[in-house]
Design a protein around this motif. Structure first.
Motif, short mmCIF file in Angstrom:
data_model
loop_
_atom_site.label_atom_id
_atom_site.label_comp_id
_atom_site.label_asym_id
_atom_site.label_seq_id
_atom_site.Cartn_x
_atom_site.Cartn_y
_atom_site.Cartn_z
N THR A 14 18.45 -13.92 -28.14
CA THR A 14 18.28 -14.51 -27.00
C THR A 14 19.68 -15.57 -26.85
O THR A 14 20.22 -15.69 -27.89
N GLY A 15 20.25 -15.78 -25.75
CA GLY A 15 21.30 -16.64 -25.54
C GLY A 15 22.64 -16.09 -25.80
O GLY A 15 23.70 -16.61 -25.71
N ARG A 16 22.62 -14.44 -25.79
CA ARG A 16 24.01 -13.87 -26.25
C ARG A 16 24.25 -12.94 -25.21
O ARG A 16 23.68 -12.43 -24.32
N THR A 17 25.61 -12.39 -25.36
CA THR A 17 26.23 -11.55 -24.42
C THR A 17 26.76 -10.39 -25.06
O THR A 17 27.63 -10.46 -25.92
N LEU A 18 26.10 -9.40 -24.65
CA LEU A 18 26.63 -8.12 -25.40
C LEU A 18 27.73 -7.69 -24.76
O LEU A 18 27.56 -6.82 -23.63
N GLN A 19 28.94 -7.24 -25.69
CA GLN A 19 30.07 -6.47 -25.18
C GLN A 19 29.50 -5.12 -24.98
O GLN A 19 29.29 -4.55 -26.15
N TYR A 20 29.90 -4.48 -23.73
CA TYR A 20 29.63 -3.04 -23.53
C TYR A 20 30.70 -2.21 -22.88
O TYR A 20 30.54 -2.13 -21.91
N ASP A 21 31.72 -2.26 -23.73
CA ASP A 21 33.23 -1.86 -23.15
C ASP A 21 33.85 -0.76 -23.78
O ASP A 21 35.00 -0.56 -23.67
N ASN B 8 19.62 -12.85 -22.11
CA ASN B 8 20.66 -12.40 -22.77
C ASN B 8 21.55 -11.95 -21.55
O ASN B 8 20.91 -11.90 -20.37
N ALA B 9 22.71 -11.28 -21.63
CA ALA B 9 23.63 -10.65 -20.87
C ALA B 9 24.21 -9.56 -21.53
O ALA B 9 24.52 -9.35 -22.55
N ILE B 10 24.60 -8.42 -20.32
CA ILE B 10 25.61 -7.47 -20.82
C ILE B 10 26.97 -7.81 -20.06
O ILE B 10 26.92 -8.07 -18.94
N ALA B 11 28.15 -7.38 -20.80
CA ALA B 11 29.28 -7.62 -20.29
C ALA B 11 30.00 -6.18 -20.29
O ALA B 11 30.57 -5.80 -21.32
N PRO B 12 29.72 -5.47 -19.08
CA PRO B 12 30.04 -4.17 -19.14
C PRO B 12 31.87 -4.01 -19.02
O PRO B 12 32.27 -4.96 -18.51
N GLY B 13 32.36 -2.92 -19.74
CA GLY B 13 33.63 -2.69 -19.23
C GLY B 13 33.80 -1.47 -18.16
O GLY B 13 32.79 -1.63 -17.39
N GLY B 14 34.84 -0.88 -18.16
CA GLY B 14 34.89 0.03 -16.89
C GLY B 14 33.73 1.12 -16.95
O GLY B 14 33.53 1.59 -18.09
N THR B 15 33.25 1.15 -15.83
CA THR B 15 31.91 1.91 -15.63
C THR B 15 32.23 2.93 -14.58
O THR B 15 32.89 2.58 -13.39
N ALA B 16 31.86 3.99 -14.51
CA ALA B 16 32.14 5.22 -13.62
C ALA B 16 31.07 4.86 -12.41
O ALA B 16 30.08 5.77 -12.21
#
Length: 258
Positions: free
Chosen positions: A247-254, A182-190
């Protein structure tokens, strides 16, 4: 009593000496994992993190490896397996930024960005999966930029969108071995990267007229940058047995970016 989701497991984190990668190393180690911190150039930070984790009762090593070099990545993975006898988790956090207008992008720019952000992650998966069995967990790093437009961000965004396509397609192959990806798609992070590049996300007409923090209040539901530890929680979830059927998914973490 500490959470022990990763007790007895071994994890390698590329780009692990700072930012989100270091936060992931801390999180996995706090839950029982032995961790290997891959880093390109900041040996002092990597060694300091190893000492910190050891002082807190963890097992950790730091290994120099340029994520853009597939042979160095293979050597990193091999070293981890030799040192700890197994590999259960790969978290790929190594990445580089790029902002520039279309007319300024060069072939060298393309090769440099894709070498780390895309090719580097692909070959990290290839080498790690070769040592994993059923229950292996792989977590890559995308970005909100893969699904949201920003001026001058085309090259970076394309390199991250490719990661999401890799995750989707590799899930079928790796599923045959019982490995999730899977993947994480981070938003703005400090992080230090946000300090250096954060202003690039503002519309050109806002340049010099508003701050990144004020802009975030109008673009993100939670009105702020994420702390690296908050994003690390998402990586830890995907790397754990709690995400065994994902599995196979990208988790938006924004933070709820509009």
């Amino acid at each position: 009593m500490r959470n022990a989701r990763f007790e007895g497991k071994v994890a390698v984190i590329t780009g692990g000496s700072g930012g989100i990668g270091a936060a992931v190393a801390r999180r996995l180690a706090s839950e029982g994992a032995a961790v290997a911190i891959g880093y390109r150039g900041n040996k002092d930070a990597a060694d300091a993190l190893v000492d910190e984790l050891a002082a807190n009762g963890g097992r950790a090593i730091a290994v120099q490896a340029d994520a853009a070099d597939a042979e160095q990545t293979q050597a990193l993975i091999d070293r981890v397996v030799t040192e700890f006898g197994r590999l259960d988790v790969l978290v790929s956090c190594a990445g580089i930024e790029h902002f520039d207008a279309l007319e300024n992008i060069t072939p060298d720019d393309f090769d440099r960005v894709f070498a780390v952000n895309t090719r580097g992650q692909l070959f990290a998966v290839q080498h790690a999966a070769a040592h994993m069995g059923a229950g292996g967990r792989i977590v890559l790093t995308s970005s909100v930029s893969a699904s949201k437009a920003f001026f001058g961000h085309t090259l970076y965004a394309a390199s991250k969108a490719a990661v999401e396509a890799m995750v989707l397609n590799l899930s079928a192959e790796l599923g045959e071995k019982g490995i999730t990806i899977n993947a994480i798609a981070p938003g703005g992070t400090a992080t230090a990267m946000a300090v250096e590049y954060g202003a690039g996300y503002l519309h050109p007409e806002l340049a010099g007229k508003t701050s990144l923090s004020d802009w975030l209040k109008t673009q993100v539901a939670l009105k702020r940058l994420a702390e690296p530890s908050e994003v690390a929680a998402g990586y830890a979830f995907l790397a754990s047995d709690d995400a065994a059927y994902m599995t196979g998914r990208t988790l938006q973490y924004d933070g709820g970016m509009f």
